[in-house]
Design a protein around this motif. Sequence first.
Motif, mmCIF file in Angstrom:
data_model
loop_
_atom_site.group_PDB
_atom_site.id
_atom_site.type_symbol
_atom_site.label_atom_id
_atom_site.label_comp_id
_atom_site.label_asym_id
_atom_site.label_seq_id
_atom_site.Cartn_x
_atom_site.Cartn_y
_atom_site.Cartn_z
ATOM 1 N N TYR A 6 11.412 31.825 -5.924
ATOM 2 C CA TYR A 6 10.297 31.783 -4.974
ATOM 3 C C TYR A 6 10.532 32.767 -3.832
ATOM 4 O O TYR A 6 9.616 33.500 -3.429
ATOM 5 C CB TYR A 6 10.152 30.359 -4.423
ATOM 6 C CG TYR A 6 9.145 30.227 -3.308
ATOM 7 C CD1 TYR A 6 7.777 30.207 -3.569
ATOM 8 C CD2 TYR A 6 9.572 30.131 -1.977
ATOM 9 C CE1 TYR A 6 6.854 30.099 -2.550
ATOM 10 C CE2 TYR A 6 8.655 30.021 -0.943
ATOM 11 C CZ TYR A 6 7.301 30.005 -1.238
ATOM 12 O OH TYR A 6 6.396 29.908 -0.211
ATOM 13 N N GLU A 7 11.756 32.806 -3.315
ATOM 14 C CA GLU A 7 12.072 33.728 -2.222
ATOM 15 C C GLU A 7 11.936 35.180 -2.671
ATOM 16 O O GLU A 7 11.437 36.032 -1.923
ATOM 17 C CB GLU A 7 13.478 33.451 -1.714
ATOM 18 C CG GLU A 7 13.604 32.115 -0.993
ATOM 19 C CD GLU A 7 15.015 31.869 -0.484
ATOM 20 O OE1 GLU A 7 15.940 32.611 -0.906
ATOM 21 O OE2 GLU A 7 15.200 30.944 0.337
ATOM 22 N N ILE A 8 12.373 35.486 -3.896
ATOM 23 C CA ILE A 8 12.234 36.850 -4.422
ATOM 24 C C ILE A 8 10.766 37.252 -4.459
ATOM 25 O O ILE A 8 10.389 38.347 -4.029
ATOM 26 C CB ILE A 8 12.864 36.949 -5.830
ATOM 27 C CG1 ILE A 8 14.397 36.937 -5.726
ATOM 28 C CG2 ILE A 8 12.398 38.213 -6.558
ATOM 29 C CD1 ILE A 8 15.112 36.877 -7.059
ATOM 30 N N ARG A 9 9.912 36.369 -4.949
ATOM 31 C CA ARG A 9 8.496 36.707 -5.073
ATOM 32 C C ARG A 9 7.811 36.797 -3.708
ATOM 33 O O ARG A 9 6.944 37.644 -3.497
ATOM 34 C CB ARG A 9 7.791 35.691 -5.978
ATOM 35 C CG ARG A 9 8.221 35.814 -7.440
ATOM 36 C CD ARG A 9 7.448 34.903 -8.368
ATOM 37 N NE ARG A 9 7.750 33.496 -8.131
ATOM 38 C CZ ARG A 9 6.873 32.600 -7.716
ATOM 39 N NH1 ARG A 9 5.620 32.958 -7.481
ATOM 40 N NH2 ARG A 9 7.225 31.336 -7.531
ATOM 41 N N VAL A 56 16.024 38.382 3.857
ATOM 42 C CA VAL A 56 15.534 39.451 2.991
ATOM 43 C C VAL A 56 16.697 40.237 2.396
ATOM 44 O O VAL A 56 16.627 40.690 1.248
ATOM 45 C CB VAL A 56 14.578 40.381 3.778
ATOM 46 C CG1 VAL A 56 14.133 41.555 2.919
ATOM 47 C CG2 VAL A 56 13.359 39.595 4.257
ATOM 48 N N ARG A 57 17.759 40.416 3.160
ATOM 49 C CA ARG A 57 18.919 41.159 2.649
ATOM 50 C C ARG A 57 19.550 40.453 1.452
ATOM 51 O O ARG A 57 19.875 41.080 0.447
ATOM 52 C CB ARG A 57 19.953 41.340 3.756
ATOM 53 C CG ARG A 57 19.533 42.314 4.846
ATOM 54 C CD ARG A 57 20.607 42.442 5.900
ATOM 55 N NE ARG A 57 20.287 43.480 6.867
ATOM 56 C CZ ARG A 57 21.053 43.789 7.911
ATOM 57 N NH1 ARG A 57 22.182 43.137 8.107
ATOM 58 N NH2 ARG A 57 20.687 44.750 8.734
ATOM 59 N N LYS A 58 19.723 39.149 1.581
ATOM 60 C CA LYS A 58 20.313 38.395 0.468
ATOM 61 C C LYS A 58 19.404 38.411 -0.758
ATOM 62 O O LYS A 58 19.889 38.479 -1.892
ATOM 63 C CB LYS A 58 20.600 36.958 0.900
ATOM 64 C CG LYS A 58 21.792 36.829 1.824
ATOM 65 C CD LYS A 58 22.115 35.367 2.100
ATOM 66 C CE LYS A 58 23.360 35.255 2.981
ATOM 67 N NZ LYS A 58 23.702 33.831 3.273
ATOM 68 N N VAL A 59 18.122 38.363 -0.534
ATOM 69 C CA VAL A 59 17.180 38.412 -1.659
ATOM 70 C C VAL A 59 17.322 39.734 -2.402
ATOM 71 O O VAL A 59 17.302 39.770 -3.641
ATOM 72 C CB VAL A 59 15.737 38.213 -1.168
ATOM 73 C CG1 VAL A 59 14.736 38.588 -2.254
ATOM 74 C CG2 VAL A 59 15.525 36.762 -0.744
#
Length: 349
Positions: A216-219, A235-238
Amino acid sequence: MSLASTSLEYIAYFSEIVLAIIIGLAVGAVVMWIGGYDPWQAYYQLFVPSLTTPYGIYMTLSFATPIILTGLTFAIGVRAGLFNIGAEGQMYMGALGAVLYGAVSLPFFAYLPMEFLTGILLAVLWGFIAGWLKAYKGVNEVVSTIMLNWIAYWIVETMRVYVIPNPIDASKTVSVPPSGRLPLLIPNTELSVGYIIAVLAAVLMYFILWKTVIGYEIRVVGYNPTAARYAGINVRKVALYSFILGGVTSGLAGVCEVAGRPPSYAITTGLSNLVNLGFDGLTVSLVGANHPLGIILSSILIGAMKAGSRNMQIFAHVPLEMVQTVQGIIIIALSVPGVVRLIIRRIRR
């Protein structure tokens, strides 16, 4: 986004793909006609045996295996708003991790697990480098992955020549030992268990992207990184997660290609049995709407073209250069709708 609007979006997209196929075939036919070849016979040999005969279907699926996996690498990046074209280099590293064990003595049951473990780890490392450069140094992922692709190429080629050459045949590395090879699904073909692995990987990536928190976070980051940041998403971790997941699938592609495709079960001169499989995956992803399940379907079309190129040369008497030209025209036409959508999406972001 509602189910109805999503369905309409995919219907519109695949309508564009059908139109692109028609345009690509038409342009290719004109090129062959100008060159003095029969387009009808050429296209018959390119597609019909590959999609209707048992052996042709087996070959189509075997060619589809690695490009499903490299296509997933690109698709995961797109879903995160990244243009990750590093599947090529990551696949090289995965293949290297598999063939290394051709020069090592292990218990017979340990070869396959160690090949997959090492191949995936090397590919993930290669993806992690690009992800870290993007997340923490702001390096454009297109630039870094292209450079890493070439670095991986020369690392693997140097290993082939100087570290793990085949003492009997200098044109390839040592071969994967028999106990480290993937079983063939159909005897006397090139279709191995690798195809099942590729399909399962696509289903797993669908589950991760649509049914888990990280997916979900990626999208969300892919749709709007600014909104994602305000929502508390790192966002960096994603970005790192997307490159790591992409490394897993490209590593699988490299291992499955050398451990599952007879007869050599090795890396050949100039990485000729691996070159461009990563970029073919990019096409497969674009045609499949950057969706894991769509990639399974689009890989069959591209795999059929690869399998049918031999028939096109032998039975339609079309030379290799013309075959590659026609295939390139069709692939470019197929990629246009996906590229246009990516550009529009990037502008909106």
